[in-house]
Design a protein around this motif. Structure first.
Motif, mmCIF file in Angstrom:
data_model
loop_
_atom_site.group_PDB
_atom_site.id
_atom_site.type_symbol
_atom_site.label_atom_id
_atom_site.label_comp_id
_atom_site.label_asym_id
_atom_site.label_seq_id
_atom_site.Cartn_x
_atom_site.Cartn_y
_atom_site.Cartn_z
ATOM 1 N N LYS A 177 0.832 -1.196 0.000
ATOM 2 C CA LYS A 177 0.000 0.000 0.000
ATOM 3 C C LYS A 177 0.870 1.251 0.000
ATOM 4 N N MET A 178 0.224 2.414 -0.046
ATOM 5 C CA MET A 178 0.956 3.674 -0.216
ATOM 6 C C MET A 178 2.040 3.862 0.845
ATOM 7 N N VAL A 179 1.715 3.607 2.102
ATOM 8 C CA VAL A 179 2.712 3.634 3.169
ATOM 9 C C VAL A 179 2.920 2.179 3.598
ATOM 10 N N PRO A 180 3.934 1.502 3.039
ATOM 11 C CA PRO A 180 4.090 0.057 3.267
ATOM 12 C C PRO A 180 4.395 -0.276 4.720
ATOM 13 N N GLU A 181 3.744 -1.275 5.233
ATOM 14 C CA GLU A 181 3.982 -1.761 6.592
ATOM 15 C C GLU A 181 4.996 -2.911 6.511
ATOM 16 N N VAL A 182 6.245 -2.530 6.285
ATOM 17 C CA VAL A 182 7.279 -3.509 5.969
ATOM 18 C C VAL A 182 7.649 -4.388 7.160
ATOM 19 N N TRP A 183 7.343 -3.940 8.393
ATOM 20 C CA TRP A 183 7.706 -4.750 9.551
ATOM 21 C C TRP A 183 6.988 -6.098 9.557
ATOM 22 N N ARG A 184 5.876 -6.177 8.830
ATOM 23 C CA ARG A 184 5.113 -7.425 8.781
ATOM 24 C C ARG A 184 5.909 -8.546 8.095
ATOM 25 N N LEU A 185 6.879 -8.172 7.265
ATOM 26 C CA LEU A 185 7.716 -9.184 6.621
ATOM 27 C C LEU A 185 8.553 -9.956 7.636
ATOM 28 N N VAL A 186 8.796 -9.347 8.786
ATOM 29 C CA VAL A 186 9.573 -9.983 9.849
ATOM 30 C C VAL A 186 8.663 -10.574 10.914
ATOM 31 N N THR A 187 7.654 -9.803 11.335
ATOM 32 C CA THR A 187 6.800 -10.253 12.435
ATOM 33 C C THR A 187 5.941 -11.455 12.064
ATOM 34 N N THR A 188 5.785 -11.720 10.779
ATOM 35 C CA THR A 188 5.021 -12.899 10.380
ATOM 36 C C THR A 188 5.669 -14.189 10.863
ATOM 37 N N TYR A 189 6.983 -14.144 11.135
ATOM 38 C CA TYR A 189 7.702 -15.329 11.623
ATOM 39 C C TYR A 189 7.765 -15.394 13.149
ATOM 40 N N SER A 190 7.098 -14.464 13.826
ATOM 41 C CA SER A 190 7.232 -14.375 15.288
ATOM 42 C C SER A 190 6.119 -15.077 16.046
ATOM 43 N N PHE A 191 5.228 -15.778 15.355
ATOM 44 C CA PHE A 191 4.049 -16.325 16.019
ATOM 45 C C PHE A 191 3.691 -17.665 15.396
ATOM 46 N N ILE A 192 3.420 -18.666 16.244
ATOM 47 C CA ILE A 192 3.010 -19.979 15.739
ATOM 48 C C ILE A 192 1.611 -20.363 16.202
ATOM 49 N N GLY A 193 0.968 -19.485 16.976
ATOM 50 C CA GLY A 193 -0.394 -19.752 17.406
ATOM 51 C C GLY A 193 -0.558 -19.606 18.910
ATOM 52 N N ARG A 194 -1.812 -19.635 19.321
ATOM 53 C CA ARG A 194 -2.136 -19.607 20.752
ATOM 54 C C ARG A 194 -1.942 -21.009 21.344
ATOM 55 N N PRO A 195 -1.800 -21.076 22.674
ATOM 56 C CA PRO A 195 -1.622 -22.383 23.313
ATOM 57 C C PRO A 195 -2.721 -23.374 22.927
ATOM 58 N N SER A 196 -2.290 -24.511 22.432
ATOM 59 C CA SER A 196 -3.180 -25.590 22.016
ATOM 60 C C SER A 196 -2.319 -26.841 21.894
ATOM 61 N N LEU A 197 -2.951 -27.955 21.567
ATOM 62 C CA LEU A 197 -2.187 -29.186 21.409
ATOM 63 C C LEU A 197 -1.220 -29.066 20.239
ATOM 64 N N HIS A 198 -1.686 -28.478 19.133
ATOM 65 C CA HIS A 198 -0.807 -28.330 17.971
ATOM 66 C C HIS A 198 0.326 -27.355 18.273
ATOM 67 N N TRP A 199 0.037 -26.292 19.014
ATOM 68 C CA TRP A 199 1.061 -25.328 19.439
ATOM 69 C C TRP A 199 2.126 -26.025 20.284
ATOM 70 N N LEU A 200 1.693 -26.903 21.190
ATOM 71 C CA LEU A 200 2.636 -27.641 22.031
ATOM 72 C C LEU A 200 3.483 -28.582 21.194
ATOM 73 N N PHE A 201 2.870 -29.262 20.217
ATOM 74 C CA PHE A 201 3.620 -30.137 19.340
ATOM 75 C C PHE A 201 4.731 -29.368 18.623
ATOM 76 N N GLN A 202 4.416 -28.180 18.142
ATOM 77 C CA GLN A 202 5.412 -27.395 17.410
ATOM 78 C C GLN A 202 6.571 -26.994 18.308
ATOM 79 N N LEU A 203 6.285 -26.650 19.547
ATOM 80 C CA LEU A 203 7.362 -26.315 20.485
ATOM 81 C C LEU A 203 8.250 -27.523 20.763
ATOM 82 N N VAL A 204 7.622 -28.682 20.915
ATOM 83 C CA VAL A 204 8.387 -29.908 21.153
ATOM 84 C C VAL A 204 9.240 -30.239 19.938
ATOM 85 N N TRP A 205 8.667 -30.110 18.748
ATOM 86 C CA TRP A 205 9.423 -30.392 17.522
ATOM 87 C C TRP A 205 10.604 -29.448 17.383
ATOM 88 N N LEU A 206 10.386 -28.165 17.692
ATOM 89 C CA LEU A 206 11.472 -27.193 17.600
ATOM 90 C C LEU A 206 12.575 -27.524 18.594
#
Length: 266
Positions: free
Chosen positions: A61-90
């Motif tokens: 967009k006209m004023v690009p929100e470029v920080w989203r290119l980085v922050t998109t990698y900062s979150f894997i979800g809210r606490p849940s069974l799948h979230w826990l699996f991902q933490l264990v895998w990592l």
């Protein structure tokens, strides 16, 4: 049991948990901490997810929100069974791969994460362009799960013949593990695009660092010297001094004997 003995037992367990955490390789430890904090913050409603997720319409967009290119990698979800699996895998596969591949140069590991993230954004842009003509199946606002899956895929390449037990039921070789996880997510009704994206991200890095250099004799991915110097000067993981190519060796902060103090139990 006397109160003092109870306190001693709790202290031993606390020390074991702390030792396990600090024994994790620095990149894995940092990502694990990040996903724990953002997941819990989102669960409590104090994390502004609307300001962090990635969408190319907002980026262009006209004023690009470029920080989203980085922050998109900062979150894997809210606490849940799948979230826990991902933490264990990592914690399991991410730390194993980092220890096997980057134990002597953390800067190379950070470069790996950067290359994977850039590749992920490239694939995401391509899928976003296709979504204008096809149903938006391959679109995800957060790419943290893809980054976790990239570690799993690279681990499977590093330890392709290692025996793996899937929940103690199915016996696999390391090379088959990512695809078993994709099948598992499919059976659980999860969106498999983050898994596929993580495989693509990891494959790009593996091809550029292992396959292409071996076939052509050319090195494509080189860790920037400024990143090596930064890791060395701030004591981030392990970095060989010669790799930083410092003009003055005294610029490096020698941290071999610096660390967390431990008090011996009586």
């Amino acid at each position: 049991m006397p109160p003092r003995a109870q306190g001693d037992v709790r202290g031993v367990h606390d020390r074991n948990a702390a030792d396990w955490y600090w024994a994790l390789p620095p990149i894995t430890r940092g990502l694990l901490t990040l996903y724990l904090v953002t997941g819990l913050a989102a669960y409590m409603g104090i994390l502004p997810l609307m300001k962090l997720y990635h969408n190319w319409s907002l980026t262009f967009k006209m004023v690009p929100e470029v920080w989203r290119l980085v922050t998109t990698y900062s979150f894997i979800g809210r606490p849940s069974l799948h979230w826990l699996f991902q933490l264990v895998w990592l914690a399991k596969y991410g730390s194993a791969y980092e220890s096997a591949r980057f134990s002597h140069n953390t800067a190379d590991g950070i470069t790996m994460v950067g290359v994977g993230c850039i590749a992920g954004l490239g694939f995401d842009l391509f899928s976003w362009l296709l979504s204008r003509f096809l149903p938006p199946v391959f679109v995800s606002p957060f790419h943290g799960p893809a980054l976790v899956f990239m570690f799993i895929y690279l681990w499977s390449k590093q330890l392709a013949t290692a025996p793996v037990s899937l929940f103690g039921i199915v016996q696999l070789q390391g090379r088959h593990l990512p695809f078993a996880f994709v099948a598992l997510d499919l059976l659980m009704g999860q969106n498999i695009w983050p898994d596929v994206l993580g495989i693509l991200m990891g494959h790009v890095y593996w091809f550029l660092t292992d396959v292409y250099p071996a076939a052509s004799g050319r090195v494509v991915i080189r860790t920037p010297r400024w990143l090596t110097r930064l890791c060395l000067q701030h004591g981030i993981g392990r970095v060989p001094v010669q790799a930083a190519n410092l003009a003055n060796p005294s610029d490096a902060r020698f941290r071999a004997f610096q660390g967390r103090g431990r008090r011996l139990a009586d």
